[in-house]
Design an enzyme around this catalytic site. Structure first.
Site, PDB file in Angstrom:
ATOM      1  N   ASP A   1      -7.050  -1.135   4.917  1.00  0.00           N
ATOM      2  CA  ASP A   1      -6.166  -2.215   4.473  1.00  0.00           C
ATOM      3  C   ASP A   1      -6.518  -3.548   5.132  1.00  0.00           C
ATOM      4  OD1 ASP A   1      -4.612  -0.506   2.879  1.00  0.00           O
ATOM      5  OD2 ASP A   1      -3.347   0.055   4.568  1.00  0.00           O
TER       6      ASP A   1
ATOM      7  N   ASP B   1       0.870  -1.175   0.000  1.00  0.00           N
ATOM      8  CA  ASP B   1       0.000   0.000   0.000  1.00  0.00           C
ATOM      9  C   ASP B   1       0.909   1.229   0.000  1.00  0.00           C
ATOM     10  OD1 ASP B   1      -2.589   1.333   0.305  1.00  0.00           O
ATOM     11  OD2 ASP B   1      -1.766   1.949   2.239  1.00  0.00           O
TER      12      ASP B   1
END
Length: 802
Positions: free
Chosen positions: A694, A491
């Site tokens: 996430d 990410d």
């Protein structure tokens, strides 16, 4: 599942013992699963409903083993009558993990026996408080039973080795050299008897307990082997006629039985010492917890035990002291050494409203903090819990060793009997003596211990080493799976980048000093809450630029501000906003395009309606991100980046850090689909992230890796947590996994190889081809060495560099 608990088990001596405890626990009503770790001597039990712990302990004891318990005495304030005593006693007994409670009203004292892996004094204090009273621990009354037990066992084995080695030496000399009196068989019998029954009693007792449960273990082999030599020798000593009638020349083998017991005890001593070192990481973490804290109560400072600190207490810290709990600074300033958490050697500056963590060291200043988390809830407490759980878990690779260990002893006994029969019926004279020695050698050389220790010792050292490096591994399965990672998704925000915008470049218009334009811009943004505005203010602070108080501040929809600074009209915004407001920015339009193409955000600053400067603002890349990506690629792992940013921005950052595959403009809910797509390509996939959005992707990935600077939700969803927040730790985690798995495979190979080669040699398979027959004493030394060598190989992990 109702609950998962850990029980500290005593008395296990091999993998078969662990399997026996595991089977007994699994048979209990309400237990859905049990896993026993021989190396850490812990049983993890999963239950669908509460199972009576005293019954559970009785089940373990019935198998010939034990459960370690602690006892603590503490003061209970506020009790005035028998009803108070009953209320406190009931509250404590209702705690799952408490076994026995004794209360003394006159002394205002409670004595509680409990299982320390389930409850602790903080739980006692909480329930006593809920009942309307207060609990205070009495300094020095806490006893670490587990440590005491280990030390007691170590010194017990050591003392037995000293005596049995002395007696064995005399027996050995008397057996090979004809010395008056000493070489007489009755004298050798007298010397061998205490070794057999006193020094070797731990093996015989454990073998008998296994027999009661119709199972066999390592101790069965030792007991049968030594008793075969001892009883044969005793019969030869006192009833030689029995052998003479059968045409057998009697002989004695007291030296064999005594030396075997001595050497195996020596092996157990070395193994216990080595096993103790496998959990040194946990011990070091526990030592980071200070025993006392200085709190501000009733308008004065009081030094109290750490267990008595409560959430909300004001804790006073002086230079050089270790911080006792997690909290927030409410007064003062200091620098704090957080290396135990992050591995970073440089102290971190801390002031009011900053968070500090228990176990870290206050370096130079004094401050007060408000306690937010105590005991097991602190960051250090959670790290210890995670490491303990990981060390107690079983890796999939261990299943093969467990299966072999479960049938190992019966197979070895069968092979020993076959060896005896073959040599007795087909072997040369004296066939009985040779067959007996080979029978004993086969029993003694076989070592299921090395199989049982191969995986858990490596897991314990690996997870401990990870914790010291700021890498927290949830369980052994995650550690094992990590070495297979072929694709890793990063990410962008907060993982590759800092997740906080910074002014990276300022291009001022001709004739305008940089400091001046920065002062006007930062003064205008001084009260702004927009991240880009705060980045400009931070830049001014870094440059030491003094700010003015803005007037007529106005936030403009679309991402801009307007304010009067010292009588000067300052207007800040993007290109679209400038054009909408009719500001001529043509002189800097090229800069705008260049900044945008590089993945940075251009922000214009006008002074009295004339362009003063253009600021390039970007979410800067973390130090080490590019190195981490390069190393991952060198390890043969495909690296992909995931972000919700515009493709131009994403590809600009990917280019800088060296990522080849970019997933841009991905919405939070689409992150899971990216991970699924990579998994469909047949790759074991890891996901590294730090935010709440996430968490689903971390869960979906084969291995979820959370950046520790992120949210608790992300960390909870992950398999591995990186406390440092540095992407290079992800590389270290994968390297650690590969090293640990390599060590496990080495251990298993040597454990299997040792037994596959050793047993046939002990059975005399080489003798028909001119090879030697193996003396049982040499077999016992080899058996002791095999376990120690496996543990020692695991300990080598501690010295490996990541």
């Amino acid at each position: 599942m109702y609950k998962k608990i850990e029980l500290p088990i005593t008395g296990m001596t091999c993998a078969a013992c662990a399997a026996a405890v595991e089977n007994d626990l699994r048979k209990m009503e309400g237990v859905t699963g049990a896993a026993v770790n021989f190396a850490s001597e812990k049983a993890t039990v999963e239950m669908e409903k509460p199972v009576d712990l005293n019954t559970m302990i009785e089940v373990v004891k019935a198998g010939g083993y034990g459960v370690l318990t602690n006892r603590v005495d503490f003061a209970v304030r506020g009790m005035t009558c028998a009803a108070c005593v009953a209320a406190v006693e009931r509250a404590l007994k209702e705690l799952y993990g408490v076994l026995q409670v004794t209360l003394n009203l006159a002394a205002e004292r409670a004595s509680v026996e409990y299982i320390p892996t389930i409850v602790d004094f903080n739980d006692f204090k909480r329930v006593v408080k809920d009942a309307g009273y207060s609990a205070e621990q009495i300094t020095g009354d806490y006893v670490d039973r587990e440590k005491e037990q280990r030390e007691r066992e170590f010194y017990d084995i050591r003392n037995k080795i000293i005596i049995s080695a002395s007696l064995s030496a005399l027996i050995f000399i008397g057996s090979i050299i004809n010395i008056p009196v000493l070489s007489l068989w009755p004298v050798l019998f007298v010397l061998a008897t205490p070794v057999q029954f006193w020094a070797g009693m731990r093996f015989h007792r454990a073998a008998l307990a296994a027999l009661k449960h119709k199972t066999t273990n390592m101790n069965t082999l030792i007991s049968v082997g030594t008793f075969a030599a001892y009883i044969y020798s005793a019969l030869a000593t006192f009833t030689p006629a029995l052998f003479l009638k059968g045409g057998i020349a009697p002989d004695v083998y007291y030296d064999t039985s005594a030396t075997i017991i001595t050497l195996i005890l020596l092996g157990r001593l070395l193994e216990a010492k080595a096993k103790g070192r496998t959990s040194e990481a946990i011990k070091r973490l526990m030592k980071l917890q200070p025993r006392t804290a200085r709190v501000f109560r009733e308008n004065e400072e009081k030094e109290i035990l750490i267990e008595e600190v409560m959430v909300g207490d004001v804790v006073v810290l002086r230079p050089g002291e270790r911080i006792p709990v997690d909290g927030e600074i409410i007064d003062g300033y200091s620098t704090v050494d957080e290396s135990m958490l992050t591995g970073e050697s440089l102290p971190v500056e801390k002031s009011v409203r900053d968070r500090v963590f228990g176990g870290t060291i206050n370096k130079v200043g004094s401050f007060k903090l408000r306690a937010l988390r105590i005991g097991k809830e602190t960051a250090l407490g959670q790290i210890i819990r995670l490491v303990e759980e990981a060390q107690g878990s079983k890796a999939p690779i261990q299943r093969l060793a467990d299966k072999v260990a479960s049938i190992f002893v019966p197979v070895v006994i069968s092979l020993a009997i076959i060896t005896f029969m073959v040599w007795y019926l087909l072997g040369p004279k004296p066939s009985f003596t040779i067959s007996l020695m080979n029978f004993i050698a086969v029993l003694i050389i076989a070592c299921p211990c090395s199989l049982g220790l191969a995986t858990p010792t490596a897991i314990m050292v690996g997870t401990g080493k990870g914790a010291e490096k700021g890498i927290l591994i949830r369980d052994a399965e995650a550690l094992e799976l990590s070495h297979k990672i072929k694709a890793i998704v990063l990410d962008k925000t907060g993982t590759i980048t800092k997740g906080e915008p910074e002014v990276v470049e300022i291009m001022a218009a001709d004739g305008i000093p940089l400091d001046e334009v920065l002062r006007y811009a930062a003064s205008a943004e001084k009260t702004s809450e927009h991240p880009l505005g705060q980045a400009i203010v931070r830049k001014a602070a870094e440059q030491g630029v003094a700010l003015e108080e803005p007037r007529e501040f106005m936030a403009i929809p679309g991402g801009g501000v307007r304010a009067l600074v010292n009588g000067i009209q300052v207007f800040i915004g993007n290109l679209a906003l400038m054009e909408r407001e009719g500001v001529d920015v043509s002189s800097m339009k090229d800069f705008d395009e260049t900044i945008s193409s590089e993945g940075r955000t251009p922000v214009f600053v006008t002074i009295n309606n004339k362009v003063g400067a253009i600021f390039a603002i970007a979410d800067t890349i973390k130090e080490g991100s590019a190195d981490a990506v390069r190393e991952l690629k060198e390890m043969g792992i495909e690296v992909a980046m995931l972000t919700g940013d515009h493709r131009n921005t994403a590809e600009a950052i990917a280019k800088v850090v060296g990522v080849d595959r970019v997933f841009a403009e991905v919405l939070p809910e689409q992150k899971v689909e990216v991970v699924k797509a990579l998994k469909k390509e047949g790759k074991v996939t890891a996901m590294v992230g730090d935010g709440i959005n996430d968490a689903p992707a971390l869960t979906e990935a084969d291995v979820g890796i959370a950046i520790g600077t992120g949210t608790d939700i992300a960390i909870e969803a992950s398999d591995i947590t990186l406390i440092k927040g540095d992407l290079r730790s992800a590389v270290e985690a994968i390297k650690l996994s590969r090293l640990t798995l390599r060590t496990i495979k080495q251990n298993l190979f040597w454990a299997f190889f040792y037994n596959v080669v050793g047993i046939p040699v002990a059975a005399g398979a080489l003798h028909p081809f001119g090879g030697p027959l193996l003396n049982p004493m040499i077999a016992s030394a080899a058996m002791a060495f095999s376990s120690v060598s496996v543990v020692s190989n695991s300990l080598r992990l501690r010295r490996k560099k990541l």
